[in-house]
Design a protein around this motif. Structure first.
Motif, PDB file in Angstrom:
ATOM      1  N   GLU A 249       0.826  -1.206   0.000  1.00 36.95           N
ATOM      2  CA  GLU A 249       0.000   0.000   0.000  1.00 36.95           C
ATOM      3  C   GLU A 249       0.853   1.245   0.000  1.00 36.95           C
ATOM      4  O   GLU A 249       0.551   2.237  -0.643  1.00 36.95           O
ATOM      5  CB  GLU A 249      -0.921  -0.004   1.225  1.00 36.95           C
ATOM      6  CG  GLU A 249      -2.009  -1.084   1.129  1.00 36.95           C
ATOM      7  CD  GLU A 249      -2.940  -1.028   2.336  1.00 36.95           C
ATOM      8  OE1 GLU A 249      -2.694  -0.158   3.186  1.00 36.95           O
ATOM      9  OE2 GLU A 249      -3.869  -1.833   2.403  1.00 36.95           O
ATOM     10  N   ASP A 250       1.978   1.198   0.769  1.00 38.75           N
ATOM     11  CA  ASP A 250       2.873   2.350   0.827  1.00 38.75           C
ATOM     12  C   ASP A 250       3.468   2.638  -0.544  1.00 38.75           C
ATOM     13  O   ASP A 250       3.589   3.779  -0.970  1.00 38.75           O
ATOM     14  CB  ASP A 250       3.995   2.101   1.846  1.00 38.75           C
ATOM     15  CG  ASP A 250       3.467   2.191   3.270  1.00 38.75           C
ATOM     16  OD1 ASP A 250       4.071   1.576   4.139  1.00 38.75           O
ATOM     17  OD2 ASP A 250       2.443   2.874   3.470  1.00 38.75           O
ATOM     18  N   GLU A 251       3.865   1.565  -1.261  1.00 33.30           N
ATOM     19  CA  GLU A 251       4.483   1.761  -2.564  1.00 33.30           C
ATOM     20  C   GLU A 251       3.470   2.276  -3.570  1.00 33.30           C
ATOM     21  O   GLU A 251       3.766   3.114  -4.407  1.00 33.30           O
ATOM     22  CB  GLU A 251       5.079   0.433  -3.042  1.00 33.30           C
ATOM     23  CG  GLU A 251       6.272  -0.016  -2.180  1.00 33.30           C
ATOM     24  CD  GLU A 251       6.863  -1.314  -2.684  1.00 33.30           C
ATOM     25  OE1 GLU A 251       6.323  -1.860  -3.658  1.00 33.30           O
ATOM     26  OE2 GLU A 251       7.839  -1.782  -2.081  1.00 33.30           O
ATOM     27  N   ASP A 252       2.213   1.763  -3.490  1.00 27.30           N
ATOM     28  CA  ASP A 252       1.195   2.189  -4.440  1.00 27.30           C
ATOM     29  C   ASP A 252       0.795   3.631  -4.225  1.00 27.30           C
ATOM     30  O   ASP A 252       0.278   4.285  -5.119  1.00 27.30           O
ATOM     31  CB  ASP A 252      -0.059   1.299  -4.305  1.00 27.30           C
ATOM     32  CG  ASP A 252       0.214  -0.124  -4.801  1.00 27.30           C
ATOM     33  OD1 ASP A 252       1.210  -0.284  -5.540  1.00 27.30           O
ATOM     34  OD2 ASP A 252      -0.545  -1.038  -4.449  1.00 27.30           O
ATOM     35  N   SER A 253       1.009   4.142  -2.988  1.00 32.20           N
ATOM     36  CA  SER A 253       0.578   5.510  -2.696  1.00 32.20           C
ATOM     37  C   SER A 253       1.462   6.554  -3.369  1.00 32.20           C
ATOM     38  O   SER A 253       1.099   7.711  -3.454  1.00 32.20           O
ATOM     39  CB  SER A 253       0.570   5.744  -1.179  1.00 32.20           C
ATOM     40  OG  SER A 253       1.884   5.643  -0.679  1.00 32.20           O
ATOM     41  N   VAL A 254       2.639   6.155  -3.820  1.00 36.22           N
ATOM     42  CA  VAL A 254       3.516   7.090  -4.519  1.00 36.22           C
ATOM     43  C   VAL A 254       2.978   7.306  -5.939  1.00 36.22           C
ATOM     44  O   VAL A 254       2.720   6.355  -6.666  1.00 36.22           O
ATOM     45  CB  VAL A 254       4.955   6.547  -4.589  1.00 36.22           C
ATOM     46  CG1 VAL A 254       5.842   7.533  -5.324  1.00 36.22           C
ATOM     47  CG2 VAL A 254       5.484   6.302  -3.187  1.00 36.22           C
TER      48      VAL A 254
ATOM     49  N   LEU B 208      18.368   9.147  -2.783  1.00 39.93           N
ATOM     50  CA  LEU B 208      17.457   9.095  -1.636  1.00 39.93           C
ATOM     51  C   LEU B 208      16.033   8.740  -2.054  1.00 39.93           C
ATOM     52  O   LEU B 208      15.293   8.104  -1.294  1.00 39.93           O
ATOM     53  CB  LEU B 208      17.459  10.435  -0.884  1.00 39.93           C
ATOM     54  CG  LEU B 208      18.752  10.783  -0.138  1.00 39.93           C
ATOM     55  CD1 LEU B 208      18.614  12.144   0.546  1.00 39.93           C
ATOM     56  CD2 LEU B 208      19.097   9.713   0.893  1.00 39.93           C
ATOM     57  N   LEU B 209      15.634   9.157  -3.258  1.00 36.90           N
ATOM     58  CA  LEU B 209      14.286   8.846  -3.736  1.00 36.90           C
ATOM     59  C   LEU B 209      14.051   7.339  -3.830  1.00 36.90           C
ATOM     60  O   LEU B 209      12.915   6.876  -3.770  1.00 36.90           O
ATOM     61  CB  LEU B 209      14.040   9.506  -5.096  1.00 36.90           C
ATOM     62  CG  LEU B 209      12.651   9.289  -5.723  1.00 36.90           C
ATOM     63  CD1 LEU B 209      11.549   9.760  -4.782  1.00 36.90           C
ATOM     64  CD2 LEU B 209      12.551  10.004  -7.057  1.00 36.90           C
ATOM     65  N   ALA B 210      15.104   6.570  -3.951  1.00 34.98           N
ATOM     66  CA  ALA B 210      14.979   5.114  -4.087  1.00 34.98           C
ATOM     67  C   ALA B 210      14.860   4.404  -2.740  1.00 34.98           C
ATOM     68  O   ALA B 210      14.881   3.169  -2.688  1.00 34.98           O
ATOM     69  CB  ALA B 210      16.178   4.567  -4.859  1.00 34.98           C
ATOM     70  N   PHE B 211      14.707   5.148  -1.640  1.00 33.95           N
ATOM     71  CA  PHE B 211      14.675   4.488  -0.340  1.00 33.95           C
ATOM     72  C   PHE B 211      13.436   3.588  -0.194  1.00 33.95           C
ATOM     73  O   PHE B 211      12.346   3.943  -0.633  1.00 33.95           O
ATOM     74  CB  PHE B 211      14.710   5.525   0.799  1.00 33.95           C
ATOM     75  CG  PHE B 211      13.402   6.219   1.078  1.00 33.95           C
ATOM     76  CD1 PHE B 211      12.499   5.696   2.009  1.00 33.95           C
ATOM     77  CD2 PHE B 211      13.068   7.408   0.437  1.00 33.95           C
ATOM     78  CE1 PHE B 211      11.293   6.341   2.292  1.00 33.95           C
ATOM     79  CE2 PHE B 211      11.879   8.058   0.711  1.00 33.95           C
ATOM     80  CZ  PHE B 211      10.982   7.521   1.642  1.00 33.95           C
TER      81      PHE B 211
ATOM     82  N   GLN C  98       9.186  14.872  -5.666  1.00 32.65           N
ATOM     83  CA  GLN C  98       8.681  13.513  -5.523  1.00 32.65           C
ATOM     84  C   GLN C  98       9.209  12.862  -4.243  1.00 32.65           C
ATOM     85  O   GLN C  98       8.502  12.070  -3.605  1.00 32.65           O
ATOM     86  CB  GLN C  98       9.074  12.687  -6.753  1.00 32.65           C
ATOM     87  CG  GLN C  98       8.164  11.492  -7.001  1.00 32.65           C
ATOM     88  CD  GLN C  98       6.766  11.909  -7.385  1.00 32.65           C
ATOM     89  OE1 GLN C  98       6.547  13.025  -7.838  1.00 32.65           O
ATOM     90  NE2 GLN C  98       5.821  11.013  -7.203  1.00 32.65           N
ATOM     91  N   LEU C  99      10.436  13.199  -3.866  1.00 36.18           N
ATOM     92  CA  LEU C  99      11.014  12.678  -2.629  1.00 36.18           C
ATOM     93  C   LEU C  99      10.204  13.153  -1.429  1.00 36.18           C
ATOM     94  O   LEU C  99       9.900  12.377  -0.510  1.00 36.18           O
ATOM     95  CB  LEU C  99      12.474  13.119  -2.506  1.00 36.18           C
ATOM     96  CG  LEU C  99      13.205  12.758  -1.198  1.00 36.18           C
ATOM     97  CD1 LEU C  99      13.168  11.253  -0.951  1.00 36.18           C
ATOM     98  CD2 LEU C  99      14.649  13.252  -1.251  1.00 36.18           C
ATOM     99  N   MET C 100       9.835  14.430  -1.406  1.00 33.88           N
ATOM    100  CA  MET C 100       9.031  14.965  -0.308  1.00 33.88           C
ATOM    101  C   MET C 100       7.644  14.315  -0.275  1.00 33.88           C
ATOM    102  O   MET C 100       7.097  14.013   0.796  1.00 33.88           O
ATOM    103  CB  MET C 100       8.903  16.484  -0.428  1.00 33.88           C
ATOM    104  CG  MET C 100      10.222  17.232  -0.365  1.00 33.88           C
ATOM    105  SD  MET C 100      11.158  16.895   1.163  1.00 33.88           S
ATOM    106  CE  MET C 100      12.720  17.709   0.779  1.00 33.88           C
TER     107      MET C 100
END
Length: 235
Positions: A3-8, A157-160, A200-202
């Motif tokens: 769910e966390d990944e889909d929220s991006v 960092l965006l790839a965390f 996108q990172l924020m």
């Protein structure tokens, strides 16, 4: 986790990157101009800016095509492919793995950092940042952030992976970066793609806070923390 990944909002990132491709065809020439300006030790920010702006001025070759034909954009194909490849890398999370060259000691100076940093891909760069931590990274960059390095760090960092520990570390690393000398100057010279990466990172940090507020708050990471980072990074 799913769910966390889909929220991006990956589609929004792809749209921003596609819209920025034309502007960033000049990115690599600008980067060279910035390095030349630093090597020449220009006296003022205005002089630095003028050198970067002038890097786009060149006479047209016979092969250069004007107008709206398909050939008019052939010169930009390599830049487009590079940005599309970058977009793909940035929309994926790095899976924690053993660090290549784990025996290599953590860099303690800017030269050591640059030597280890340059040949790494995004995921290995993220692992290097994790090894260093905010204190060491802040110490290494205490003098200044070299030209182009801020954008590369933001891309890594965006790839965390959106785990509690990684969220805390990314927030701390961003705070350490913001304390570096000439951080504001580095921020001004982010390319359009790098600015999109920062936004996108924020957004990813914000979405990753969901269902973890209590655990993160115990470590001083809240929605307010991310809001402060957005202000520091002009997002």
């Amino acid at each position: 986790m799913a769910e966390d990944e889909d929220s991006v909002d990956l589609s929004a990132l792809e749209a921003e990157l596609q819209a920025a491709i034309d502007d960033d065809a000049r990115y690599w020439r600008e980067n060279d101009a910035k390095l030349r300006a630093v090597e020449q030790k220009v006296a003022t920010y205005d002089e630095f800016k003028d050198i970067v702006k002038a890097c786009h001025l060149r006479p047209l070759d016979k092969e250069d095509k004007l107008g709206h034909s398909k050939k008019a954009t052939v010169w930009n194909s390599m830049a487009a492919k590079k940005q599309q490849s970058l977009a793909l890398e940035m929309t994926q999370h790095c899976v924690p793995t053993s660090i290549k060259g784990e025996e290599t000691r953590v860099p303690a100076t800017m030269s050591e950092f640059a030597e280890q940093w340059r040949p790494l891909d995004i995921c290995d760069r993220l692992q290097l940042l994790k090894r260093m931590g905010p204190a060491t990274l802040g110490q290494v960059l205490r003098t200044e952030i070299p030209v182009g390095t801020l954008g590369e760090i933001l891309q890594a960092l965006l790839a965390f992976p959106p785990t509690t520990d990684d969220i805390i570390l990314v927030v701390q690393l961003l705070e350490a970066l913001a304390q570096a000398k000439r951080f504001s100057l580095s921020l001004r010279f982010l390319s359009s793609v790098e600015k999109a990466t920062c936004r996108q990172l924020m957004e990813k940090l914000n979405s990753s806070l969901q269902n973890r507020q209590q655990d993160l708050a115990e470590h001083g990471v809240t929605e307010w923390s991310v809001l402060e980072l957005k202000n520091k990074y002009s997002v």
